[in-house]
Design a protein around this motif. Structure first.
Motif, PDB file in Angstrom:
ATOM      1  N   ARG A 260      28.369  -6.235  -1.854  1.00  0.00           N
ATOM      2  CA  ARG A 260      27.412  -7.278  -2.236  1.00  0.00           C
ATOM      3  C   ARG A 260      28.067  -8.332  -3.137  1.00  0.00           C
ATOM      4  NH1 ARG A 260      23.369  -6.923   1.349  1.00  0.00           N
ATOM      5  NH2 ARG A 260      23.034  -4.712   1.838  1.00  0.00           N
ATOM      6  N   LEU A 261      29.352  -8.546  -2.971  1.00  0.00           N
ATOM      7  CA  LEU A 261      30.038  -9.512  -3.824  1.00  0.00           C
ATOM      8  C   LEU A 261      29.481 -10.928  -3.652  1.00  0.00           C
ATOM      9  CD1 LEU A 261      33.827  -8.532  -3.736  1.00  0.00           C
ATOM     10  CD2 LEU A 261      32.257  -8.485  -5.686  1.00  0.00           C
ATOM     11  N   ARG A 262      29.186 -11.330  -2.428  1.00  0.00           N
ATOM     12  CA  ARG A 262      28.687 -12.682  -2.202  1.00  0.00           C
ATOM     13  C   ARG A 262      27.361 -12.905  -2.916  1.00  0.00           C
ATOM     14  NH1 ARG A 262      28.706 -14.064   3.828  1.00  0.00           N
ATOM     15  NH2 ARG A 262      27.266 -12.299   3.827  1.00  0.00           N
ATOM     16  N   ALA A 263      26.451 -11.927  -2.834  1.00  0.00           N
ATOM     17  CA  ALA A 263      25.167 -12.062  -3.523  1.00  0.00           C
ATOM     18  C   ALA A 263      25.354 -12.079  -5.036  1.00  0.00           C
ATOM     19  CB  ALA A 263      24.238 -10.923  -3.112  1.00  0.00           C
TER      20      ALA A 263
ATOM     21  N   SER B 196      15.361 -22.348 -10.302  1.00  0.00           N
ATOM     22  CA  SER B 196      14.939 -21.148 -11.035  1.00  0.00           C
ATOM     23  C   SER B 196      14.234 -20.168 -10.104  1.00  0.00           C
ATOM     24  CB  SER B 196      14.012 -21.540 -12.185  1.00  0.00           C
ATOM     25  OG  SER B 196      14.668 -22.412 -13.075  1.00  0.00           O
ATOM     26  N   ILE B 197      13.408 -20.709  -9.202  1.00  0.00           N
ATOM     27  CA  ILE B 197      12.736 -19.829  -8.247  1.00  0.00           C
ATOM     28  C   ILE B 197      13.759 -19.150  -7.337  1.00  0.00           C
ATOM     29  CG2 ILE B 197      11.141 -19.774  -6.297  1.00  0.00           C
ATOM     30  CD1 ILE B 197       9.556 -21.981  -7.626  1.00  0.00           C
ATOM     31  N   VAL B 198      14.715 -19.950  -6.823  1.00  0.00           N
ATOM     32  CA  VAL B 198      15.740 -19.371  -5.940  1.00  0.00           C
ATOM     33  C   VAL B 198      16.589 -18.347  -6.695  1.00  0.00           C
ATOM     34  CG1 VAL B 198      17.761 -19.901  -4.536  1.00  0.00           C
ATOM     35  CG2 VAL B 198      15.784 -21.436  -4.504  1.00  0.00           C
ATOM     36  N   GLY B 199      16.954 -18.648  -7.939  1.00  0.00           N
ATOM     37  CA  GLY B 199      17.744 -17.703  -8.724  1.00  0.00           C
ATOM     38  C   GLY B 199      16.987 -16.421  -9.020  1.00  0.00           C
TER      39      GLY B 199
ATOM     40  N   PHE C  50      18.139 -12.786  -7.643  1.00  0.00           N
ATOM     41  CA  PHE C  50      18.361 -11.659  -8.559  1.00  0.00           C
ATOM     42  C   PHE C  50      17.445 -10.485  -8.209  1.00  0.00           C
ATOM     43  CE2 PHE C  50      17.279  -9.418 -12.522  1.00  0.00           C
ATOM     44  CZ  PHE C  50      18.539  -8.961 -12.869  1.00  0.00           C
ATOM     45  N   ALA C  51      16.166 -10.767  -7.907  1.00  0.00           N
ATOM     46  CA  ALA C  51      15.229  -9.692  -7.562  1.00  0.00           C
ATOM     47  C   ALA C  51      15.659  -8.997  -6.268  1.00  0.00           C
ATOM     48  CB  ALA C  51      13.819 -10.259  -7.428  1.00  0.00           C
TER      49      ALA C  51
ATOM     50  N   THR D   6       9.577  -8.528   0.529  1.00  0.00           N
ATOM     51  CA  THR D   6       8.376  -9.316   0.835  1.00  0.00           C
ATOM     52  C   THR D   6       7.469  -9.434  -0.375  1.00  0.00           C
ATOM     53  OG1 THR D   6       8.500  -8.578   3.148  1.00  0.00           O
ATOM     54  CG2 THR D   6       6.408  -9.524   2.392  1.00  0.00           C
ATOM     55  N   TYR D   7       7.233  -8.307  -1.042  1.00  0.00           N
ATOM     56  CA  TYR D   7       6.328  -8.341  -2.196  1.00  0.00           C
ATOM     57  C   TYR D   7       6.928  -9.158  -3.338  1.00  0.00           C
ATOM     58  CZ  TYR D   7       3.455  -6.838  -6.102  1.00  0.00           C
ATOM     59  OH  TYR D   7       2.639  -6.828  -7.201  1.00  0.00           O
ATOM     60  N   VAL D   8       8.225  -8.993  -3.583  1.00  0.00           N
ATOM     61  CA  VAL D   8       8.867  -9.751  -4.666  1.00  0.00           C
ATOM     62  C   VAL D   8       8.803 -11.246  -4.376  1.00  0.00           C
ATOM     63  CG1 VAL D   8      11.117 -10.254  -5.688  1.00  0.00           C
ATOM     64  CG2 VAL D   8      10.363  -7.891  -5.469  1.00  0.00           C
ATOM     65  N   THR D   9       9.017 -11.619  -3.135  1.00  0.00           N
ATOM     66  CA  THR D   9       8.950 -13.039  -2.775  1.00  0.00           C
ATOM     67  C   THR D   9       7.553 -13.604  -3.017  1.00  0.00           C
ATOM     68  OG1 THR D   9      10.659 -12.678  -1.108  1.00  0.00           O
ATOM     69  CG2 THR D   9       9.353 -14.699  -0.933  1.00  0.00           C
ATOM     70  N   LEU D  10       6.544 -12.878  -2.580  1.00  0.00           N
ATOM     71  CA  LEU D  10       5.166 -13.339  -2.798  1.00  0.00           C
ATOM     72  C   LEU D  10       4.821 -13.382  -4.286  1.00  0.00           C
ATOM     73  CD1 LEU D  10       3.354 -11.397   0.068  1.00  0.00           C
ATOM     74  CD2 LEU D  10       3.950 -13.823   0.012  1.00  0.00           C
ATOM     75  N   TYR D  11       5.337 -12.418  -5.037  1.00  0.00           N
ATOM     76  CA  TYR D  11       5.032 -12.373  -6.471  1.00  0.00           C
ATOM     77  C   TYR D  11       5.698 -13.538  -7.211  1.00  0.00           C
ATOM     78  CZ  TYR D  11       4.656 -10.606 -11.240  1.00  0.00           C
ATOM     79  OH  TYR D  11       4.382 -10.473 -12.576  1.00  0.00           O
ATOM     80  N   VAL D  12       6.944 -13.827  -6.886  1.00  0.00           N
ATOM     81  CA  VAL D  12       7.647 -14.920  -7.560  1.00  0.00           C
ATOM     82  C   VAL D  12       7.016 -16.261  -7.211  1.00  0.00           C
ATOM     83  CG1 VAL D  12       9.865 -16.127  -7.710  1.00  0.00           C
ATOM     84  CG2 VAL D  12       9.798 -13.626  -7.727  1.00  0.00           C
ATOM     85  N   LEU D  13       6.582 -16.415  -5.960  1.00  0.00           N
ATOM     86  CA  LEU D  13       5.947 -17.661  -5.533  1.00  0.00           C
ATOM     87  C   LEU D  13       4.466 -17.728  -5.886  1.00  0.00           C
ATOM     88  CD1 LEU D  13       7.571 -18.071  -1.991  1.00  0.00           C
ATOM     89  CD2 LEU D  13       8.263 -19.144  -4.146  1.00  0.00           C
ATOM     90  N   ASP D  14       3.949 -16.689  -6.534  1.00  0.00           N
ATOM     91  CA  ASP D  14       2.535 -16.623  -6.926  1.00  0.00           C
ATOM     92  C   ASP D  14       1.617 -16.741  -5.707  1.00  0.00           C
ATOM     93  OD1 ASP D  14       0.429 -16.294  -8.628  1.00  0.00           O
ATOM     94  OD2 ASP D  14       0.348 -18.388  -9.266  1.00  0.00           O
ATOM     95  N   LEU D  15       1.969 -15.999  -4.671  1.00  0.00           N
ATOM     96  CA  LEU D  15       1.197 -16.031  -3.430  1.00  0.00           C
ATOM     97  C   LEU D  15       0.568 -14.692  -3.094  1.00  0.00           C
ATOM     98  CD1 LEU D  15       3.687 -18.068  -1.187  1.00  0.00           C
ATOM     99  CD2 LEU D  15       1.731 -18.927  -2.473  1.00  0.00           C
ATOM    100  N   VAL D  16       0.541 -13.770  -4.041  1.00  0.00           N
ATOM    101  CA  VAL D  16       0.045 -12.430  -3.750  1.00  0.00           C
ATOM    102  C   VAL D  16      -1.434 -12.469  -3.389  1.00  0.00           C
ATOM    103  CG1 VAL D  16      -0.312 -10.122  -4.676  1.00  0.00           C
ATOM    104  CG2 VAL D  16       1.792 -11.356  -5.204  1.00  0.00           C
ATOM    105  N   GLU D  17      -2.246 -13.155  -4.219  1.00  0.00           N
ATOM    106  CA  GLU D  17      -3.677 -13.212  -3.949  1.00  0.00           C
ATOM    107  C   GLU D  17      -3.971 -13.937  -2.644  1.00  0.00           C
ATOM    108  OE1 GLU D  17      -5.704 -14.875  -7.242  1.00  0.00           O
ATOM    109  OE2 GLU D  17      -5.164 -13.247  -8.640  1.00  0.00           O
ATOM    110  N   ASP D  18      -3.271 -15.024  -2.373  1.00  0.00           N
ATOM    111  CA  ASP D  18      -3.496 -15.748  -1.128  1.00  0.00           C
ATOM    112  C   ASP D  18      -3.113 -14.895   0.080  1.00  0.00           C
ATOM    113  OD1 ASP D  18      -4.347 -17.937  -2.545  1.00  0.00           O
ATOM    114  OD2 ASP D  18      -2.350 -18.842  -2.652  1.00  0.00           O
TER     115      ASP D  18
END
Length: 460
Positions: free
Chosen positions: A95-98, A125-128, A132-133, A159-171
């Motif tokens: 995972r060196l590239r990541a 910041s969102i991408v970082g 990291f997550a 999937t869950y981390v992406t939705l959580y970071v983007l604040d899309l869980v409820e939607d």
């Protein structure tokens, strides 16, 4: 009658209209969901940040190509390091590239926050944070040994981390819940399906981990017999997996009391239809409790001779010397006659029958036979080897040679063959003959043959 048919047609029309409305509403919610966050990518500074993120990813790829082989060579030189540390280094190298990308993007974010407004590094910041997550999820899921389960948990966590970071869980929950239908008091939807998969997956994974840990501790305990180890392991598996399924169903809000009558009826039907299966299951429990057989024992059942490889819930696996694996039902081991060559101890006595000529001294034959048997490696010298005369045959004096071994798992036919070969060599060395049936043929002259024929003819 016509009135009732008209009502049925109206009801069917209303039902179809409701389904169409639900499909249209679901499509509208999805379009709103996508358009709500699509305009943020067309702003100039956001496009700049996307370009910066792509450039940093390319730079991370170049660093991986340049530094990867050097790091791998450095790892190969670490010969005395523990195995667990080398495994960690291998995972990190994969995972060196990541890792480079996460380090570069956060360094860029900190520099931009010091040099310009925070809003101009918001998308970075969102991408970082996502990078990291995702990297943390990758390292965390490496603890799961099953490849299928590891990939499932990894993609679900991403999937869950992406939705959580983007604040899309409820939607996302509202979108998934809108695709469903109602049966009685229970509503089935995509949200319920996802929740059930996640909850049951987590509980079953936890049950599997606890079961494996407990099983290893039980198998490493020398004070517990092998049969009791198998019984304890199976009981632990049933308890943990049953508890995981029950807690998972209860966590989803499904009431199990309504299934009591149905399960009782199914149980009665299974009791009649699966008598043999239930009999084998009960017989398996009895075998484990009375410790009559255990893994590693050498048994004979009919024409089958081999050692027990595993005790299953329905059958016992017996491996023969020629590599065949027989799956014997547990009921046959309970009701049939089984010879357990290593039940109470590992000592087994074997008998060999042979004969010698009447011209050989039987005292010498007995002594030489005993010495020959004891010269074979697997024959025990701590237990007496004996040789007795058992009869006077037509052409030989008959003997029986009895000796002991302590490793029946090594085979019985091969040790008998080795003892026979030792007897042959010893008898050849001491000029002791092994007789075989012989026939004496007398040739009569022609005149005598005619006389014998005349005598055999009946008188007129």
């Amino acid at each position: 009658m016509a009135y009732h048919n008209r009502l049925a047609q109206v009801a069917n029309g209303v039902s179809v209209d409701n389904q169409i409305d639900q499909v249209i509403s679901l499509g509208t919610r999805f379009v709103d969901f996508m358009s709500k966050y699509a305009d943020m990518f067309v702003r100039p500074w956001n496009l700049y940040q996307i370009g910066i993120a792509i450039g940093l990813f390319v730079l991370a790829h170049i660093l991986r190509a340049v530094l990867g082989p050097r790091i791998r060579a450095w790892m190969a030189a670490r010969e005395n390091w523990p195995k667990w540390r080398m495994r960690v280094l291998v995972i990190v190298h994969q995972r060196l590239r990541a890792i480079f990308f996460v380090a570069l993007i956060w360094i860029t974010i900190l520099i931009m926050r010091e040099a310009t407004w925070n809003s101009r590094s918001y998308l970075l910041s969102i991408v970082g944070t996502l990078a990291f997550a995702w990297l943390v999820v990758v390292f965390a899921t490496r603890l799961i040994k099953s490849p299928v389960l590891r990939k499932t948990v990894r993609w679900s966590a991403w999937t869950y981390v992406t939705l959580y970071v983007l604040d899309l869980v409820e939607d996302a929950e509202q979108l998934l819940d809108s695709a469903g239908f109602q049966i009685g008091d229970i509503r089935f939807s995509l949200l319920l399906l996802v929740q059930s998969l996640v909850i049951l997956g987590v509980l079953i994974s936890l049950a599997r981990f606890l079961t494996k840990t407990t099983s290893n501790r039980v198998r490493n305990n020398a004070d517990i017999s092998p049969s009791m180890q198998v019984l304890i392991v199976k009981a632990v598996q049933i308890a943990f997996y049953g508890m995981a399924f029950y807690l998972g169903v209860r966590a989803l809000g499904i009431d199990l009391t309504g299934l009591a009558v149905l399960s009782g009826a199914i149980g009665v039907g299974l009791g009649f239809g699966l008598q043999k299966v239930v009999s084998n299951l009960v017989s398996g429990v009895i075998i484990l409790l009375d410790k009559s057989i255990k893994p590693g024992d050498v048994i004979s059942l009919g024409e089958t001779f081999g050692w027990i490889n595993a005790l299953g819930a329905r059958y016992v696996s017996v491996v023969t010397r020629d590599g065949k694996e027989y799956l014997i039902p547990n009921e046959d081991l309970i009701t049939g006659q089984v010879v357990n060559w290593s039940h109470s101890n590992e000592f087994v006595r074997l008998d060999i029958n042979f004969g010698t000529s009447y011209t050989d001294n039987p005292h010498d034959v007995r002594r030489i036979a005993i010495e020959a048997a004891q010269s074979v490696d697997r024959v025990l010298t701590s237990r007496p080897t004996v040789c007795h005369i058992v009869g006077f045959g037509d052409s030989s004096v008959d003997y029986i040679l009895r000796f002991w071994i302590s490793d029946p798992t090594g085979g019985l036919t091969n040790i008998r063959g080795n003892v026979f070969l030792a007897l042959w060599d010893a008898f050849q060395e001491h000029d002791i003959s092994i007789p075989f049936p012989q026939r004496e043929v007398k040739m009569l002259e022609a005149e005598n043959v005619s006389k014998e024929a005349d005598r055999s003819l009946p008188s007129a």
